[in-house]
Design a protein around this motif. Structure first.
Motif, PDB file in Angstrom:
ATOM      1  N   ILE A  14       0.830  -1.207   0.000  1.00 45.06           N
ATOM      2  CA  ILE A  14       0.000   0.000   0.000  1.00 45.06           C
ATOM      3  C   ILE A  14       0.868   1.261   0.000  1.00 45.06           C
ATOM      4  CG2 ILE A  14      -1.703   1.346   1.298  1.00 45.06           C
ATOM      5  CD1 ILE A  14      -2.974  -1.102   0.124  1.00 45.06           C
ATOM      6  N   LEU A  15       1.792   1.370   0.936  1.00 43.74           N
ATOM      7  CA  LEU A  15       2.618   2.577   1.034  1.00 43.74           C
ATOM      8  C   LEU A  15       3.592   2.671  -0.131  1.00 43.74           C
ATOM      9  CD1 LEU A  15       3.403   2.657   4.862  1.00 43.74           C
ATOM     10  CD2 LEU A  15       1.448   3.609   3.624  1.00 43.74           C
ATOM     11  N   LEU A  16       4.121   1.543  -0.571  1.00 48.18           N
ATOM     12  CA  LEU A  16       5.063   1.527  -1.687  1.00 48.18           C
ATOM     13  C   LEU A  16       4.447   2.148  -2.934  1.00 48.18           C
ATOM     14  CD1 LEU A  16       7.773   0.694  -2.913  1.00 48.18           C
ATOM     15  CD2 LEU A  16       6.749  -1.531  -3.416  1.00 48.18           C
ATOM     16  N   SER A  17       3.205   1.822  -3.202  1.00 53.27           N
ATOM     17  CA  SER A  17       2.524   2.372  -4.382  1.00 53.27           C
ATOM     18  C   SER A  17       2.402   3.883  -4.308  1.00 53.27           C
ATOM     19  CB  SER A  17       1.136   1.747  -4.531  1.00 53.27           C
ATOM     20  OG  SER A  17       1.254   0.359  -4.746  1.00 53.27           O
ATOM     21  N   LEU A  18       2.144   4.425  -3.131  1.00 54.68           N
ATOM     22  CA  LEU A  18       2.026   5.878  -2.975  1.00 54.68           C
ATOM     23  C   LEU A  18       3.381   6.567  -3.151  1.00 54.68           C
ATOM     24  CD1 LEU A  18      -0.474   5.944   0.012  1.00 54.68           C
ATOM     25  CD2 LEU A  18      -0.971   6.454  -2.382  1.00 54.68           C
ATOM     26  N   VAL A  19       4.445   5.946  -2.630  1.00 58.91           N
ATOM     27  CA  VAL A  19       5.784   6.509  -2.779  1.00 58.91           C
ATOM     28  C   VAL A  19       6.233   6.422  -4.240  1.00 58.91           C
ATOM     29  CG1 VAL A  19       8.217   6.245  -2.123  1.00 58.91           C
ATOM     30  CG2 VAL A  19       6.419   6.080  -0.381  1.00 58.91           C
ATOM     31  N   GLU A  20       5.979   5.282  -4.884  1.00 58.22           N
ATOM     32  CA  GLU A  20       6.317   5.132  -6.306  1.00 58.22           C
ATOM     33  C   GLU A  20       5.614   6.195  -7.146  1.00 58.22           C
ATOM     34  OE1 GLU A  20       5.234   1.113  -7.271  1.00 58.22           O
ATOM     35  OE2 GLU A  20       7.275   0.396  -6.946  1.00 58.22           O
ATOM     36  N   ASN A  75      -5.587   1.632  -8.086  1.00 58.89           N
ATOM     37  CA  ASN A  75      -5.309   0.298  -7.543  1.00 58.89           C
ATOM     38  C   ASN A  75      -5.127   0.330  -6.033  1.00 58.89           C
ATOM     39  OD1 ASN A  75      -5.502  -0.992 -10.004  1.00 58.89           O
ATOM     40  ND2 ASN A  75      -3.306  -0.954 -10.395  1.00 58.89           N
ATOM     41  N   VAL A  76      -4.508   1.383  -5.508  1.00 57.86           N
ATOM     42  CA  VAL A  76      -4.362   1.526  -4.058  1.00 57.86           C
ATOM     43  C   VAL A  76      -5.747   1.600  -3.424  1.00 57.86           C
ATOM     44  CG1 VAL A  76      -3.604   3.064  -2.198  1.00 57.86           C
ATOM     45  CG2 VAL A  76      -2.093   2.622  -4.135  1.00 57.86           C
ATOM     46  N   ARG A  77      -6.606   2.421  -3.990  1.00 52.80           N
ATOM     47  CA  ARG A  77      -7.967   2.560  -3.458  1.00 52.80           C
ATOM     48  C   ARG A  77      -8.701   1.206  -3.487  1.00 52.80           C
ATOM     49  NH1 ARG A  77     -10.366   7.134  -2.147  1.00 52.80           N
ATOM     50  NH2 ARG A  77      -9.214   8.603  -3.419  1.00 52.80           N
ATOM     51  N   LYS A  78      -8.534   0.457  -4.562  1.00 53.31           N
ATOM     52  CA  LYS A  78      -9.202  -0.842  -4.678  1.00 53.31           C
ATOM     53  C   LYS A  78      -8.647  -1.837  -3.658  1.00 53.31           C
ATOM     54  CE  LYS A  78     -10.827  -4.296  -7.754  1.00 53.31           C
ATOM     55  NZ  LYS A  78     -11.760  -4.314  -8.819  1.00 53.31           N
ATOM     56  N   MET A  96      -2.199  21.486  -3.860  1.00 51.88           N
ATOM     57  CA  MET A  96      -2.073  22.792  -3.230  1.00 51.88           C
ATOM     58  C   MET A  96      -0.782  23.438  -3.726  1.00 51.88           C
ATOM     59  SD  MET A  96      -2.081  23.845   0.851  1.00 51.88           S
ATOM     60  CE  MET A  96      -2.265  22.154   1.242  1.00 51.88           C
ATOM     61  N   ASP A  97      -0.885  24.576  -4.379  1.00 52.04           N
ATOM     62  CA  ASP A  97       0.282  25.316  -4.881  1.00 52.04           C
ATOM     63  C   ASP A  97       1.192  24.435  -5.740  1.00 52.04           C
ATOM     64  OD1 ASP A  97      -0.573  27.608  -3.491  1.00 52.04           O
ATOM     65  OD2 ASP A  97       0.479  26.956  -1.675  1.00 52.04           O
ATOM     66  N   ASN A  98       0.599  23.716  -6.693  1.00 53.85           N
ATOM     67  CA  ASN A  98       1.321  22.822  -7.605  1.00 53.85           C
ATOM     68  C   ASN A  98       2.018  21.663  -6.902  1.00 53.85           C
ATOM     69  OD1 ASN A  98       0.580  24.093 -10.028  1.00 53.85           O
ATOM     70  ND2 ASN A  98       2.166  25.634  -9.724  1.00 53.85           N
ATOM     71  N   ILE A  99       1.516  21.297  -5.731  1.00 53.29           N
ATOM     72  CA  ILE A  99       2.012  20.139  -4.985  1.00 53.29           C
ATOM     73  C   ILE A  99       0.877  19.132  -4.897  1.00 53.29           C
ATOM     74  CG2 ILE A  99       2.905  19.300  -2.764  1.00 53.29           C
ATOM     75  CD1 ILE A  99       4.886  21.113  -4.179  1.00 53.29           C
ATOM     76  N   PHE A 100       1.168  17.873  -5.225  1.00 44.79           N
ATOM     77  CA  PHE A 100       0.202  16.785  -5.108  1.00 44.79           C
ATOM     78  C   PHE A 100       0.463  16.095  -3.775  1.00 44.79           C
ATOM     79  CE2 PHE A 100      -1.141  12.376  -5.642  1.00 44.79           C
ATOM     80  CZ  PHE A 100      -2.441  12.556  -6.076  1.00 44.79           C
ATOM     81  N   ILE A 101      -0.591  15.900  -2.981  1.00 40.18           N
ATOM     82  CA  ILE A 101      -0.462  15.306  -1.655  1.00 40.18           C
ATOM     83  C   ILE A 101      -1.401  14.103  -1.554  1.00 40.18           C
ATOM     84  CG2 ILE A 101      -0.617  15.692   0.842  1.00 40.18           C
ATOM     85  CD1 ILE A 101      -0.491  18.768   0.093  1.00 40.18           C
ATOM     86  N   ALA A 102      -0.834  12.973  -1.174  1.00 44.73           N
ATOM     87  CA  ALA A 102      -1.614  11.762  -0.898  1.00 44.73           C
ATOM     88  C   ALA A 102      -1.592  11.560   0.612  1.00 44.73           C
ATOM     89  CB  ALA A 102      -1.033  10.558  -1.607  1.00 44.73           C
ATOM     90  N   LYS A 103      -2.778  11.420   1.213  1.00 45.38           N
ATOM     91  CA  LYS A 103      -2.885  11.220   2.659  1.00 45.38           C
ATOM     92  C   LYS A 103      -3.658   9.935   2.918  1.00 45.38           C
ATOM     93  CE  LYS A 103      -3.112  16.129   3.813  1.00 45.38           C
ATOM     94  NZ  LYS A 103      -3.935  17.162   4.451  1.00 45.38           N
ATOM     95  N   LEU A 104      -3.069   9.089   3.754  1.00 46.73           N
ATOM     96  CA  LEU A 104      -3.708   7.828   4.109  1.00 46.73           C
ATOM     97  C   LEU A 104      -3.754   7.692   5.618  1.00 46.73           C
ATOM     98  CD1 LEU A 104      -4.821   4.973   3.470  1.00 46.73           C
ATOM     99  CD2 LEU A 104      -2.441   4.193   3.453  1.00 46.73           C
ATOM    100  N   LYS A 105      -4.942   7.437   6.137  1.00 45.45           N
ATOM    101  CA  LYS A 105      -5.143   7.069   7.542  1.00 45.45           C
ATOM    102  C   LYS A 105      -5.606   5.625   7.501  1.00 45.45           C
ATOM    103  CE  LYS A 105      -8.177   7.818  11.489  1.00 45.45           C
ATOM    104  NZ  LYS A 105      -9.380   8.495  11.962  1.00 45.45           N
ATOM    105  N   ILE A 106      -4.882   4.726   8.167  1.00 44.72           N
ATOM    106  CA  ILE A 106      -5.212   3.313   8.100  1.00 44.72           C
ATOM    107  C   ILE A 106      -5.021   2.642   9.450  1.00 44.72           C
ATOM    108  CG2 ILE A 106      -2.891   2.702   7.302  1.00 44.72           C
ATOM    109  CD1 ILE A 106      -4.205   0.565   5.510  1.00 44.72           C
ATOM    110  N   ARG A 107      -5.954   1.770   9.793  1.00 48.13           N
ATOM    111  CA  ARG A 107      -5.860   1.036  11.065  1.00 48.13           C
ATOM    112  C   ARG A 107      -4.711   0.049  11.001  1.00 48.13           C
ATOM    113  NH1 ARG A 107      -9.088   0.638  15.229  1.00 48.13           N
ATOM    114  NH2 ARG A 107     -10.876   1.502  14.136  1.00 48.13           N
ATOM    115  N   VAL A 108      -3.915   0.002  12.052  1.00 53.98           N
ATOM    116  CA  VAL A 108      -2.818  -0.942  12.144  1.00 53.98           C
ATOM    117  C   VAL A 108      -3.211  -2.099  13.053  1.00 53.98           C
ATOM    118  CG1 VAL A 108      -0.974   0.700  11.645  1.00 53.98           C
ATOM    119  CG2 VAL A 108      -1.725   0.410  13.990  1.00 53.98           C
ATOM    120  N   ALA A 109      -2.669  -3.251  12.748  1.00 57.33           N
ATOM    121  CA  ALA A 109      -2.985  -4.447  13.546  1.00 57.33           C
ATOM    122  C   ALA A 109      -1.834  -4.761  14.478  1.00 57.33           C
ATOM    123  CB  ALA A 109      -3.244  -5.615  12.626  1.00 57.33           C
TER     124      ALA A 109
END
Length: 109
Positions: A14-20, A75-78, A96-109
């Motif tokens: 999940i996180l790898l896809s957002l960083v990629e 694919n991350v969303r799916k 925001m100001d030509n910056i793309f921001i991805a934010k994820l809040k996820i429950r950890v086990a």
């Protein structure tokens, strides 16, 4: 990175896809010094993760178009919807100001 990450787990990739995505669109499609910010914070039973990158130069020139992400972000969303209940995560994208921001809040086990 802040918070106690010891023993905390989430679905793989999940996180790898957002960083990629940040490198693919923020670094690969821009020239010069590029800044990518990654934040990883554990609070109680949740991970708060964000990654931000400059919008691709080509997109910046076409400011009338709204960037909603490609197949990787879909694919991350799916993957999230298949592996977690609706109350266990929240994924948001913003510009925001030509910056793309991805934010994820996820429950950890």
């Amino acid at each position: 990175i802040t918070g106690d990450i010891q023993g905390k787990k989430i679905a793989p990739i999940i996180l790898l896809s957002l960083v990629e995505n940040a490198f693919k669109h923020g670094v690969n499609k821009n020239i010069g010094n590029i800044k990518i910010d990654i934040s990883f914070e554990i609070k109680e039973d949740f991970l708060y993760f964000s990654v931000s990158n400059p919008m691709p130069s080509i997109m910046n020139q076409n400011s009338g178009k709204n960037y909603s992400g490609g197949i990787g972000l879909k694919n991350v969303r799916k993957r999230l919807s298949l592996g977690y209940s609706e109350n266990d995560y929240n994924l948001e994208f913003e510009e925001m100001d030509n910056i793309f921001i991805a934010k994820l809040k996820i429950r950890v086990a």
